[in-house]
Design a protein around this motif. Structure first.
Motif, PDB file in Angstrom:
ATOM      1  N   ASN A  62       0.856  -1.179   0.000  1.00 44.14           N
ATOM      2  CA  ASN A  62       0.000   0.000   0.000  1.00 44.14           C
ATOM      3  C   ASN A  62       0.900   1.239   0.000  1.00 44.14           C
ATOM      4  N   PRO A  63       1.453   1.589  -1.174  1.00 46.77           N
ATOM      5  CA  PRO A  63       2.377   2.718  -1.202  1.00 46.77           C
ATOM      6  C   PRO A  63       1.669   4.014  -0.821  1.00 46.77           C
ATOM      7  N   GLN A  64       2.244   4.701   0.124  1.00 53.72           N
ATOM      8  CA  GLN A  64       1.687   5.966   0.585  1.00 53.72           C
ATOM      9  C   GLN A  64       2.832   6.937   0.807  1.00 53.72           C
ATOM     10  N   LEU A  65       2.534   8.199   0.673  1.00 53.39           N
ATOM     11  CA  LEU A  65       3.502   9.225   1.018  1.00 53.39           C
ATOM     12  C   LEU A  65       3.194   9.698   2.429  1.00 53.39           C
ATOM     13  N   LEU A  66       4.251   9.907   3.194  1.00 51.94           N
ATOM     14  CA  LEU A  66       4.078  10.459   4.525  1.00 51.94           C
ATOM     15  C   LEU A  66       4.004  11.973   4.422  1.00 51.94           C
ATOM     16  N   SER A  68       5.189  15.521   5.098  1.00 48.82           N
ATOM     17  CA  SER A  68       6.581  15.933   5.314  1.00 48.82           C
ATOM     18  C   SER A  68       6.854  16.209   6.789  1.00 48.82           C
ATOM     19  N   SER A  69       5.844  16.655   7.527  1.00 45.03           N
ATOM     20  CA  SER A  69       6.047  16.929   8.952  1.00 45.03           C
ATOM     21  C   SER A  69       6.314  15.633   9.723  1.00 45.03           C
ATOM     22  N   LEU A  70       5.654  14.525   9.350  1.00 46.15           N
ATOM     23  CA  LEU A  70       5.884  13.244  10.019  1.00 46.15           C
ATOM     24  C   LEU A  70       7.268  12.711   9.666  1.00 46.15           C
ATOM     25  N   ARG A  71       7.646  12.833   8.400  1.00 45.26           N
ATOM     26  CA  ARG A  71       8.979  12.376   7.979  1.00 45.26           C
ATOM     27  C   ARG A  71      10.066  13.168   8.711  1.00 45.26           C
ATOM     28  N   GLN A  72       9.883  14.472   8.826  1.00 43.25           N
ATOM     29  CA  GLN A  72      10.859  15.310   9.528  1.00 43.25           C
ATOM     30  C   GLN A  72      10.905  14.967  11.014  1.00 43.25           C
ATOM     31  N   GLU A  73       9.753  14.699  11.583  1.00 42.77           N
ATOM     32  CA  GLU A  73       9.706  14.322  13.002  1.00 42.77           C
ATOM     33  C   GLU A  73      10.437  12.995  13.224  1.00 42.77           C
ATOM     34  N   LEU A  74      10.207  12.030  12.332  1.00 40.70           N
ATOM     35  CA  LEU A  74      10.927  10.753  12.424  1.00 40.70           C
ATOM     36  C   LEU A  74      12.434  10.963  12.269  1.00 40.70           C
ATOM     37  N   ASN A  75      12.844  11.792  11.313  1.00 48.06           N
ATOM     38  CA  ASN A  75      14.265  12.087  11.129  1.00 48.06           C
ATOM     39  C   ASN A  75      14.889  12.621  12.417  1.00 48.06           C
ATOM     40  N   GLY A  76      14.212  13.568  13.047  1.00 51.22           N
ATOM     41  CA  GLY A  76      14.731  14.154  14.283  1.00 51.22           C
ATOM     42  C   GLY A  76      14.836  13.138  15.399  1.00 51.22           C
ATOM     43  N   GLU A  98      12.511   6.337  -0.622  1.00 58.59           N
ATOM     44  CA  GLU A  98      11.047   6.317  -0.630  1.00 58.59           C
ATOM     45  C   GLU A  98      10.519   6.085   0.788  1.00 58.59           C
ATOM     46  N   ASP A  99       9.375   6.688   1.100  1.00 60.02           N
ATOM     47  CA  ASP A  99       8.817   6.639   2.453  1.00 60.02           C
ATOM     48  C   ASP A  99       8.631   5.219   2.980  1.00 60.02           C
ATOM     49  N   GLY A 100       8.074   4.329   2.160  1.00 59.32           N
ATOM     50  CA  GLY A 100       7.831   2.958   2.611  1.00 59.32           C
ATOM     51  C   GLY A 100       9.125   2.248   2.960  1.00 59.32           C
ATOM     52  N   PHE A 101      10.147   2.395   2.120  1.00 58.17           N
ATOM     53  CA  PHE A 101      11.440   1.782   2.397  1.00 58.17           C
ATOM     54  C   PHE A 101      12.039   2.368   3.667  1.00 58.17           C
ATOM     55  N   PHE A 102      11.962   3.674   3.809  1.00 62.40           N
ATOM     56  CA  PHE A 102      12.484   4.383   4.983  1.00 62.40           C
ATOM     57  C   PHE A 102      11.874   3.826   6.273  1.00 62.40           C
ATOM     58  N   VAL A 103      10.559   3.766   6.322  1.00 63.85           N
ATOM     59  CA  VAL A 103       9.859   3.297   7.532  1.00 63.85           C
ATOM     60  C   VAL A 103      10.152   1.820   7.784  1.00 63.85           C
ATOM     61  N   ASN A 104      10.094   0.999   6.738  1.00 63.14           N
ATOM     62  CA  ASN A 104      10.337  -0.435   6.910  1.00 63.14           C
ATOM     63  C   ASN A 104      11.784  -0.717   7.314  1.00 63.14           C
ATOM     64  N   PHE A 105      12.737   0.028   6.763  1.00 64.08           N
ATOM     65  CA  PHE A 105      14.143  -0.159   7.107  1.00 64.08           C
ATOM     66  C   PHE A 105      14.362   0.043   8.608  1.00 64.08           C
ATOM     67  N   VAL A 124      -1.424  -1.671   9.296  1.00 59.50           N
ATOM     68  CA  VAL A 124      -2.008  -1.964   7.981  1.00 59.50           C
ATOM     69  C   VAL A 124      -1.568  -0.990   6.895  1.00 59.50           C
ATOM     70  N   SER A 125      -0.896   0.079   7.259  1.00 58.48           N
ATOM     71  CA  SER A 125      -0.431   1.035   6.264  1.00 58.48           C
ATOM     72  C   SER A 125       0.919   1.600   6.701  1.00 58.48           C
ATOM     73  N   ILE A 126       1.622   2.177   5.759  1.00 58.87           N
ATOM     74  CA  ILE A 126       2.898   2.813   6.071  1.00 58.87           C
ATOM     75  C   ILE A 126       2.673   3.989   7.012  1.00 58.87           C
ATOM     76  N   LEU A 127       1.603   4.721   6.832  1.00 56.07           N
ATOM     77  CA  LEU A 127       1.296   5.842   7.721  1.00 56.07           C
ATOM     78  C   LEU A 127       1.120   5.356   9.159  1.00 56.07           C
ATOM     79  N   GLU A 128       0.358   4.274   9.332  1.00 58.70           N
ATOM     80  CA  GLU A 128       0.163   3.728  10.679  1.00 58.70           C
ATOM     81  C   GLU A 128       1.478   3.207  11.246  1.00 58.70           C
ATOM     82  N   ARG A 129       2.291   2.544  10.427  1.00 59.97           N
ATOM     83  CA  ARG A 129       3.581   2.021  10.880  1.00 59.97           C
ATOM     84  C   ARG A 129       4.512   3.178  11.269  1.00 59.97           C
ATOM     85  N   ALA A 130       4.533   4.227  10.455  1.00 64.94           N
ATOM     86  CA  ALA A 130       5.379   5.386  10.748  1.00 64.94           C
ATOM     87  C   ALA A 130       4.945   6.051  12.054  1.00 64.94           C
ATOM     88  N   THR A 131       3.645   6.142  12.280  1.00 64.49           N
ATOM     89  CA  THR A 131       3.129   6.751  13.501  1.00 64.49           C
ATOM     90  C   THR A 131       3.510   5.911  14.722  1.00 64.49           C
TER      91      THR A 131
END
Length: 158
Positions: A62-66, A68-76, A98-105, A124-131
């Motif tokens: 389920n490819p999704q884009l995060l 940018s604020s969530l991606r930046q928060e994860l980076n920090g 890519e967001d999915g690879f980033f979160v899964n890695f 069930v989604s990359i967004l949920e996994r990232a959160t």
């Protein structure tokens, strides 16, 4: 400890064996490369094999884009958790990841408890996994801050 037929989690990742190392006691260390997530439906019986087999249903990517604020928060959080590791810093700043690879890695490679990794896998989604990953990192950083010389000195990346 693997005794008898322990329960298994219904959500898993099918993998390809990339390295098998026999141990002196007759067991094996097996390195898998994840292929695709799946949901186990039922265990197949009477296969006569030394391992267990299951009928499974593939979970569709389920490819999704995060945001940018969530991606930046994860980076920090990752920078703080991994103590500004130079290799990780290059990975975090690479815009082609890519967001999915980033979160899964990071869901796989961080030094998390198996049950924490399972919780990430079951999202069930990359967004949920990232959160979930963000919340775990935040908790671990807070926990490390209050611990007396504990987690701050441990390696946090496999």
């Amino acid at each position: 400890q693997y005794e008898g037929r322990p329960e298994v989690f219904p959500v898993c990742c099918a993998g390809e064996m990339v390295r098998v190392s026999p141990l002196p006691d007759g067991r094996f260390n097996v390195l898998l490369r994840g292929v695709q997530e799946c949901h186990l439906k039922e265990e197949l019986s009477g296969t006569g094999k030394l391992y267990r087999e299951f009928a499974a249903e593939w979970r569709q990517p389920n490819p999704q884009l995060l945001a940018s604020s969530l991606r930046q928060e994860l980076n920090g959080l990752l920078e703080a958790y991994l103590k500004k590791n130079e290799t990780v810093q290059k990975f975090l700043s690479d815009p082609t990841v890519e967001d999915g690879f980033f979160v899964n890695f990071f869901s796989f490679h961080l030094d998390l408890l198996p049950i924490e990794k399972q919780s990430l896998l079951e999202a069930v989604s990359i967004l949920e996994r990232a959160t979930r990953l963000r919340d775990m990192l935040d908790f671990k950083l807070t926990e490390g801050h209050w611990a007396d010389g504990g987690a701050a000195n441990k390696s946090r990346l496999h």
